[in-house]
Write a protein that holds these residues in place. Structure first.
Motif: not given
Length: 123
Positions: A1-4, A8-12, A17-18
């Motif tokens: 769960m921590f991994r997801r 998810f936070t990194t993708g957001v 940023w992009a």
């Protein structure tokens, strides 16, 4: 769960940023922004050109004064001035052409040459 949650936070964050980066670039490419940027660069270039022209003019003026001083020294124009008056002249600067020493006999002829077409003499 921590991994997801991490991915998810990194993708957001990467998406935000992009999106921000793309929006800034789009704003930079609008005609108004391009015109303002071109005007600012033209003003900066004009300022640099004016500064160079002023520096050049000042350098020319300094070199002109230096050269004038060199020429003045070479010609003796910068020598100290003698404050005494010159001796009075013993002769007249302008001579009177009507005086008797220029008259030759009964017919008066000018002592100085005249132009050949203006002569009053008989040939």
């Amino acid at each position: 769960m921590f991994r997801r949650t991490f991915w998810f936070t990194t993708g957001v964050a990467a998406g935000v940023w992009a999106t921000t980066k793309v929006n800034r670039k789009i704003k930079q490419l609008t005609p108004e922004h391009l015109a303002v940027t071109a005007a600012n660069k033209a003003i900066e270039a004009g300022g640099r050109l004016r500064d160079r022209a002023v520096d050049f003019a000042l350098e020319v003026r300094d070199n002109m004064h230096r050269r004038e001083a060199e020429l003045g020294d070479a010609l003796g124009l910068n020598a100290p001035v003698d404050r005494e008056l010159p001796a009075p002249r013993s002769y007249a600067v302008i001579e009177n052409r009507n005086s008797p020493k220029y008259v030759e006999g009964p017919a008066h002829k000018p002592a100085y040459p005249t132009h050949p077409y203006n002569r009053n003499e008989d040939h």
